[in-house]
Design a protein around this motif. Sequence first.
Motif, short mmCIF file in Angstrom:
data_model
loop_
_atom_site.label_atom_id
_atom_site.label_comp_id
_atom_site.label_asym_id
_atom_site.label_seq_id
_atom_site.Cartn_x
_atom_site.Cartn_y
_atom_site.Cartn_z
N LEU A 18 0.82 -1.21 0.00
CA LEU A 18 0.00 0.00 0.00
C LEU A 18 0.85 1.26 0.00
O LEU A 18 0.52 2.24 -0.67
N SER A 19 1.95 1.25 0.75
CA SER A 19 2.79 2.44 0.83
C SER A 19 3.51 2.74 -0.48
O SER A 19 3.95 3.87 -0.70
N ARG A 20 3.64 1.75 -1.35
CA ARG A 20 4.35 1.94 -2.63
C ARG A 20 3.40 2.22 -3.79
O ARG A 20 3.85 2.52 -4.89
N LEU A 58 -0.77 10.06 2.84
CA LEU A 58 -0.93 8.77 3.51
C LEU A 58 -0.01 8.70 4.72
O LEU A 58 1.20 8.92 4.60
N GLN A 59 -0.59 8.43 5.88
CA GLN A 59 0.19 8.28 7.11
C GLN A 59 -0.13 6.92 7.74
O GLN A 59 -1.30 6.57 7.86
N ILE A 60 0.92 6.20 8.11
CA ILE A 60 0.75 4.93 8.81
C ILE A 60 1.54 5.03 10.11
O ILE A 60 2.77 5.14 10.09
N GLN A 75 10.50 3.15 6.36
CA GLN A 75 9.91 4.05 5.38
C GLN A 75 8.40 3.87 5.28
O GLN A 75 7.68 4.77 4.87
N GLU A 76 7.95 2.67 5.63
CA GLU A 76 6.54 2.37 5.46
C GLU A 76 5.67 2.96 6.57
O GLU A 76 4.51 3.28 6.35
N MET A 77 6.21 3.08 7.78
CA MET A 77 5.37 3.52 8.89
C MET A 77 6.20 4.18 9.97
O MET A 77 7.42 4.00 10.06
N GLN A 78 5.51 4.95 10.78
CA GLN A 78 6.12 5.53 11.98
C GLN A 78 5.84 4.59 13.15
O GLN A 78 4.72 4.09 13.29
N ILE A 79 6.85 4.36 13.98
CA ILE A 79 6.70 3.47 15.13
C ILE A 79 6.87 4.30 16.40
O ILE A 79 7.87 5.02 16.55
N ARG A 80 5.90 4.18 17.30
CA ARG A 80 5.95 4.92 18.54
C ARG A 80 5.74 3.97 19.70
O ARG A 80 5.03 2.98 19.59
N ALA A 81 6.35 4.30 20.82
CA ALA A 81 6.31 3.44 21.99
C ALA A 81 5.13 3.83 22.90
O ALA A 81 4.76 4.99 22.99
N GLY A 82 4.56 2.81 23.55
CA GLY A 82 3.51 3.04 24.52
C GLY A 82 2.11 2.97 23.93
O GLY A 82 1.92 2.59 22.78
N ARG A 83 1.15 3.34 24.76
CA ARG A 83 -0.25 3.30 24.35
C ARG A 83 -0.58 4.50 23.48
O ARG A 83 -0.03 5.60 23.66
N ALA A 84 -1.49 4.30 22.56
CA ALA A 84 -1.90 5.38 21.68
C ALA A 84 -2.77 6.37 22.45
O ALA A 84 -3.78 5.96 23.04
#
Length: 614
Positions: free
Chosen positions: A523-525, A533-535, A552-561
């Motif tokens: 999907l990202s390509r 588009l944000q993932i 490159q495909e997504m942002q990764i964040r730690a913890g609860r959203a």
Amino acid sequence: MAPTPLDSLYEAALNGTSPSSNEQIVPYAHGLTGVDLHVNDITTRGLWTSIAGLAVIVLTVRLLRFLHQKFRLAATIPSTREQHRYWAQDSTLWSMTKKTLLQAPLIHSRHNKEIQLSSAISVGTLPSRLHTLLLGALVISNVVYCSLLDYGKMPKAALIAELRGRSGHLAVINMLALVLFAARNNPLIPILTVSFDTFNLFHRWIGRIIVLESLVHVIAWWVNNENAVGYDGIMEVLMHDGFAQCGLAAISAMLFMLFHSPSAIRHAFYETFLHTHQVLAIVALGAVAGHIQIHHLPQKPIIYTVIGIWASERILRILRLIYYNVTLRGLSKVHVEALDGGACRVTFDVRRPFVTPPGRHIYAYIPSVSLWMSHPFSVAIASNNEFPCEFTPTQSPTPSVFGKTGDCSKDISKVPIHSVSCIMAARSGMTRKLYNRARSSPRGVYTCRAFIEGPYGSAEPLDSYGTVLLIAGGVGITNQLSHMHHLIKGWAAGTNATQKLVLIWSVRSLEQLQWARPWLEQLSRMERDGRELQIVTYVTQLRRVEPAMESQEMQIRAGRAPIAKLVEIEFVERIGAMTIGVCGPGALADDVRKAARAVMGKGKLDFWEEAFTW
């Protein structure tokens, strides 16, 4: 025809020759004496007129929304971001209606989060405010119709006979909705765009009403027979009368269904519950039909209509199974890939093209694991006329939590494949067995014969919204992937107005990110035509994000959203009309609903939830 022992029993009671007889009550102990057939017909019309009226209201609202969305789509497809501003506003009255009624939980913010008595015992979820009002109206109307009796009748046995006839009549009438609402092929689902989950909620409550009305029917019969022929006479009736025996079998099956279907039992022993429930339903329907047929009661056309709906729906399921899974070239099969984090990536190779709108689900049959049992799963991606390919692993140019990616070399000499892909979380029963078999198979992939049935479900199209925010928890990503795939394909084709698409996916561990790896990369390509588009993924067990985890495909964040904050930010930065959809655990869905309702009324915002509760 020679008199039966039962005829002799009532005849003796009527003549006063039976020691425990009451000849005034005997005529009201059996048959239609005392039963008000005219008022029964009135209650039938009243009940079905109210249901039909509700359906017309829902259909009208859905039709107006459909026309509004089509007009907005036609007006915004060629528009720039600035030209979407007009559609960012909403009617104050409609916004308040959505906030306080249509999208409101019953109390506070709790709706789909399960009520737990302990870590192992769940007693289900709370209905929404709208569902509660409708369920209350359903219960009250049945009580009122049951109570429309001639209270001046003498003797009182006549009043009891009327109650017996009314309660039994209403129980049979309600079976029409009971069977239709439980059907996978319920035509009202696509017509009204109402989810199977909602119909399943009403199915459960209508079932409870039917059991209570049937109990009233039996008690009223017992009271008059006790007064007419005594306890010994009742036992004589139950021993020799097929009419009474069918009634006893029906109420016994219904009571068993009532006591074995609470949420705690359904969740703890789901497969056992489903087997037992289906068998008992067949017994109850057959016994009620026999009960009515023996004395040719007025409800005979109704019960045969109920049985006809039940049987035809099963036949339609079989036809769907044959169409998608059986051809002269062979049968369908499934490839199950065991993934870290306790899930399987499942791909069904079906025999014919499987065309499905986004937001749909299938029922999967895997005989080698669960015999004839079927389980529902959301469709992530459906691919048609794809050629088989040889997968060549290659190292991703950027260090990624996904590890290796690969290239696909298509072999056009082979027959094209039609496939349906899902993600199955390994919980208990069939999904756990399937996961264990894939884990123990060479290369972690298990292949076997399998069949799918569908597609089922309904979801409003998202093409006319300028901003689409999709929120998923765990395997809920499957449903949201289908919407993403549809929208991004529409960008290249110029068939939707969406300018901004945001996915927020919450998982417990880094391993679970691999569940959707192939699809997110694809999907990202894909061509975006200048759209945004944000993932973004949130890993709850992760304390901090290392540089090597970036992708490159997504942002990764730690913890609860931080759901409330994320929704507020996206709402402020929205482009045109906005919709928020959630699919995931009940607690996450309730948080998203609460956050969405907090900003309703400040602009055009719609909320929807994909849930599948039992």
